[in-house]
Design an enzyme around this catalytic site. Structure first.
Site, PDB file in Angstrom:
ATOM      1  N   SER A 124       0.837  -1.200   0.000  1.00 50.60           N
ATOM      2  CA  SER A 124       0.000   0.000   0.000  1.00 50.60           C
ATOM      3  C   SER A 124       0.871   1.249   0.000  1.00 50.60           C
ATOM      4  O   SER A 124       1.988   1.251   0.558  1.00 50.60           O
ATOM      5  CB  SER A 124      -0.856  -0.030   1.265  1.00 50.60           C
ATOM      6  OG  SER A 124      -1.418   1.226   1.503  1.00 50.60           O
ATOM      7  N   TYR A 149      -1.816  -0.349  10.906  1.00 47.01           N
ATOM      8  CA  TYR A 149      -2.028  -0.932   9.571  1.00 47.01           C
ATOM      9  C   TYR A 149      -0.832  -0.617   8.668  1.00 47.01           C
ATOM     10  O   TYR A 149      -0.268  -1.497   8.015  1.00 47.01           O
ATOM     11  CB  TYR A 149      -3.322  -0.376   8.961  1.00 47.01           C
ATOM     12  CG  TYR A 149      -3.413  -0.553   7.466  1.00 47.01           C
ATOM     13  CD1 TYR A 149      -3.688  -1.795   6.912  1.00 47.01           C
ATOM     14  CD2 TYR A 149      -3.184   0.525   6.587  1.00 47.01           C
ATOM     15  CE1 TYR A 149      -3.743  -1.960   5.523  1.00 47.01           C
ATOM     16  CE2 TYR A 149      -3.243   0.370   5.223  1.00 47.01           C
ATOM     17  CZ  TYR A 149      -3.515  -0.878   4.694  1.00 47.01           C
ATOM     18  OH  TYR A 149      -3.562  -1.037   3.330  1.00 47.01           O
ATOM     19  N   LYS A 153       2.263  -3.130   6.845  1.00 51.35           N
ATOM     20  CA  LYS A 153       2.656  -3.196   5.430  1.00 51.35           C
ATOM     21  C   LYS A 153       4.160  -2.919   5.286  1.00 51.35           C
ATOM     22  O   LYS A 153       4.838  -3.535   4.466  1.00 51.35           O
ATOM     23  CB  LYS A 153       1.840  -2.205   4.591  1.00 51.35           C
ATOM     24  CG  LYS A 153       0.365  -2.571   4.481  1.00 51.35           C
ATOM     25  CD  LYS A 153       0.135  -3.872   3.704  1.00 51.35           C
ATOM     26  CE  LYS A 153      -1.296  -4.313   3.711  1.00 51.35           C
ATOM     27  NZ  LYS A 153      -1.548  -5.604   3.077  1.00 51.35           N
TER      28      LYS A 153
HETATM   29  C1  UD1 Z   1      -5.903   4.604   3.478  1.00 51.75           C
HETATM   30  C2  UD1 Z   1      -4.494   4.317   3.022  1.00 51.75           C
HETATM   31  C3  UD1 Z   1      -4.487   3.253   1.958  1.00 51.75           C
HETATM   32  C4  UD1 Z   1      -5.223   2.030   2.468  1.00 51.75           C
HETATM   33  C5  UD1 Z   1      -6.646   2.418   2.831  1.00 51.75           C
HETATM   34  C6  UD1 Z   1      -7.340   1.213   3.402  1.00 51.75           C
HETATM   35  C7  UD1 Z   1      -3.003   6.215   3.077  1.00 51.75           C
HETATM   36  C8  UD1 Z   1      -2.503   7.425   2.356  1.00 51.75           C
HETATM   37  N1  UD1 Z   1      -3.905   5.518   2.436  1.00 51.75           N
HETATM   38  O1  UD1 Z   1      -6.554   5.227   2.436  1.00 51.75           O
HETATM   39  O2  UD1 Z   1      -3.172   2.908   1.675  1.00 51.75           O
HETATM   40  O3  UD1 Z   1      -5.236   1.039   1.492  1.00 51.75           O
HETATM   41  O4  UD1 Z   1      -6.605   3.427   3.818  1.00 51.75           O
HETATM   42  O5  UD1 Z   1      -8.577   1.522   3.917  1.00 51.75           O
HETATM   43  O6  UD1 Z   1      -2.599   5.891   4.161  1.00 51.75           O
HETATM   44  N2  UD1 Z   1     -12.836  10.837   3.373  1.00 51.75           N
HETATM   45  C9  UD1 Z   1     -13.798  11.762   3.744  1.00 51.75           C
HETATM   46  N3  UD1 Z   1     -14.944  11.302   4.316  1.00 51.75           N
HETATM   47  C10 UD1 Z   1     -15.195   9.968   4.521  1.00 51.75           C
HETATM   48  C11 UD1 Z   1     -14.193   9.033   4.118  1.00 51.75           C
HETATM   49  C12 UD1 Z   1     -13.013   9.508   3.566  1.00 51.75           C
HETATM   50  O7  UD1 Z   1     -13.619  12.967   3.583  1.00 51.75           O
HETATM   51  O8  UD1 Z   1     -16.261   9.624   5.050  1.00 51.75           O
HETATM   52  C13 UD1 Z   1     -11.579  11.320   2.771  1.00 51.75           C
HETATM   53  C14 UD1 Z   1     -10.338  11.010   3.603  1.00 51.75           C
HETATM   54  O9  UD1 Z   1     -10.077  12.036   4.509  1.00 51.75           O
HETATM   55  C15 UD1 Z   1      -9.278  10.895   2.496  1.00 51.75           C
HETATM   56  C16 UD1 Z   1     -10.052  10.393   1.280  1.00 51.75           C
HETATM   57  O10 UD1 Z   1     -11.416  10.638   1.552  1.00 51.75           O
HETATM   58  O11 UD1 Z   1      -8.782  12.177   2.187  1.00 51.75           O
HETATM   59  C17 UD1 Z   1      -9.858   8.913   1.046  1.00 51.75           C
HETATM   60  O12 UD1 Z   1     -10.100   8.219   2.272  1.00 51.75           O
HETATM   61  P1  UD1 Z   1     -10.229   6.632   2.338  1.00 51.75           P
HETATM   62  O13 UD1 Z   1     -11.079   6.148   1.235  1.00 51.75           O
HETATM   63  O14 UD1 Z   1     -10.609   6.270   3.739  1.00 51.75           O
HETATM   64  O15 UD1 Z   1      -8.775   6.109   2.018  1.00 51.75           O
HETATM   65  P2  UD1 Z   1      -7.355   6.551   2.631  1.00 51.75           P
HETATM   66  O16 UD1 Z   1      -7.486   6.882   4.055  1.00 51.75           O
HETATM   67  O17 UD1 Z   1      -6.751   7.551   1.723  1.00 51.75           O
END
Ligand code: UD1
Length: 341
Positions: A124, A149, A153
């Protein structure tokens, strides 16, 4: 290489990879304990490929049983997806993550390295932590992990590198996934969060479907053009195809080969851009509000994928629009509330 064992093959990325394995002429064998997936994923795969797929409902950590499957199914290669991936949960239950993602891999590696069976491993972009410079390439130094997590990795990659060096004939590739999203264009398989989703795409599609309440955007005061976090969203079908390319590369390698590849689309998109792309492709409004920053979120990350383009001979074919359209089509087909494993 023909017969490929896929641990976690009923999961989100695993199920799409099983379909692409079949499309590329491989014979996949799924091992999945269905702890974070449902039997309907296997049925969805079978509908797409129009035939039965070999499926063993079991824990990959059951090494004696796995060894037997490797013998009877004449397994030539393994793709290992079975792992826990919820960042927030990993901070609450770190041992669950170290046990499965690290101890589990130790057991799997002792089996595979003894039998000289090559491995493609799900890593990841989380291994990079909060990068100093964008985009990140494979030489970007890894920073301290933001979560247990992420730490698992990083440890897994270290173990793989050491085990390959120490063994005679073992080969492995780690694919560093950025943010896998979307679904199969058929709408028959996709991301199937059991319980409340935490990843952005399922939260958005559930908000659109009216089944998940409204989306909270985690922060709009970051140092980014629109204030929301930036990620590299890769369509899951493109990501699945990278595994086929990794197997091809492994089959050409001599002994003691190990390498890592970024697998993303190479572009950064903000959370607000994802929302507007959903709205454009579906014609619907995404109910959302702005909330506080989520602890542990990195501000911005996206990939330089030149190495995967050049050495894996892989590139993305799909866009963020495709991912939004396919995720929404899938969301409308999900029937899991009636079903139990
Ligand atoms: C993270 C990890 C990724 C991992 C994944 C597993 C990092 C950079 N990424 O992804 O490697 O495989 O988790 O779950 O560490 N968001 C909102 N509202 C929500 C949900 C998400 O605003 O309700 C935003 C988050 O703040 C983020 C983006 O959407 O900026 C993506 O979030 P998400 O889909 O949870 O993935 P990551 O946290 O980026």
């Amino acid at each position: 290489m023909k017969n490929i064992l896929v641990t976690g093959g009923a999961g989100f990325i695993g199920s799409h990879t099983v379909v692409e394995l079949v499309n590329a002429g491989y014979e996949p064998v799924i091992v999945d304990n269905l702890s974070n997936s449902l039997p309907s994923a296997v049925r969805g795969i079978e509908k797409i490929i129009d035939k039965k797929v070999k499926f063993f409902k079991m824990d990959f950590e059951n090494i004696p049983a796995l060894k037997k499957i490797i013998k009877t199914e004449k397994i030539d290669g393994v793709i290992h997806f079975a792992a826990f991936k919820a960042v927030g949960e990993s901070t609450e239950q770190p041992l669950k993550y170290y046990r499965n993602n690290v101890s589990g891999l130790i057991e799997l590696l002792s089996l595979l390295s003894n039998e000289n069976i090559p491995l493609v491993f799900s890593s990841s972009c989380t291994v990079y932590g909060e990068p100093d410079k964008l985009p990140v390439d494979e030489n970007t130094p890894t920073k301290p992990a933001e979560s247990p997590y992420g730490a698992t990795k990083q440890m897994d990659e270290m173990m793989l590198s050491d085990v390959v060096k120490a063994s005679k004939n073992f080969r492995a590739i780690s694919l560093r996934y950025f943010n896998p999203v979307g679904a199969h264009p058929s709408g028959l398989i996709g991301e199937l969060p059991l319980g409340k989703p935490s990843n952005l795409f399922p939260v958005v599609t559930q908000a659109l479907a009216g089944t998940g309440g409204q989306l909270t955007v985690f922060g709009n005061d970051y140092d980014t053009p629109d204030g929301s976090c930036i990620r590299d969203y890769i369509h899951v079908v493109d990501l699945a195809k990278a595994h086929i390319k990794a197997l091809e590369l492994l089959s050409k390698q001599k002994d003691r080969y190990y390498d890592v590849f970024n697998v993303g689309n190479g572009k950064g998109n903000s959370v607000l851009e994802v929302i507007s792309t959903f709205e454009k492709t579906t014609g619907l409004k995404v109910p959302h509000k702005i909330g506080a920053r989520r602890p542990g979120d990195v501000v911005a990350i996206y990939a330089n994928c030149s190495k995967a383009n050049n050495e894996l001979n892989w590139k993305t074919e799909k866009t963020l629009e495709d991912a939004c359209r396919d995720a929404w089509k899938w969301q409308k087909n999900i029937t899991y509330p009636q079903e139990s494993s």
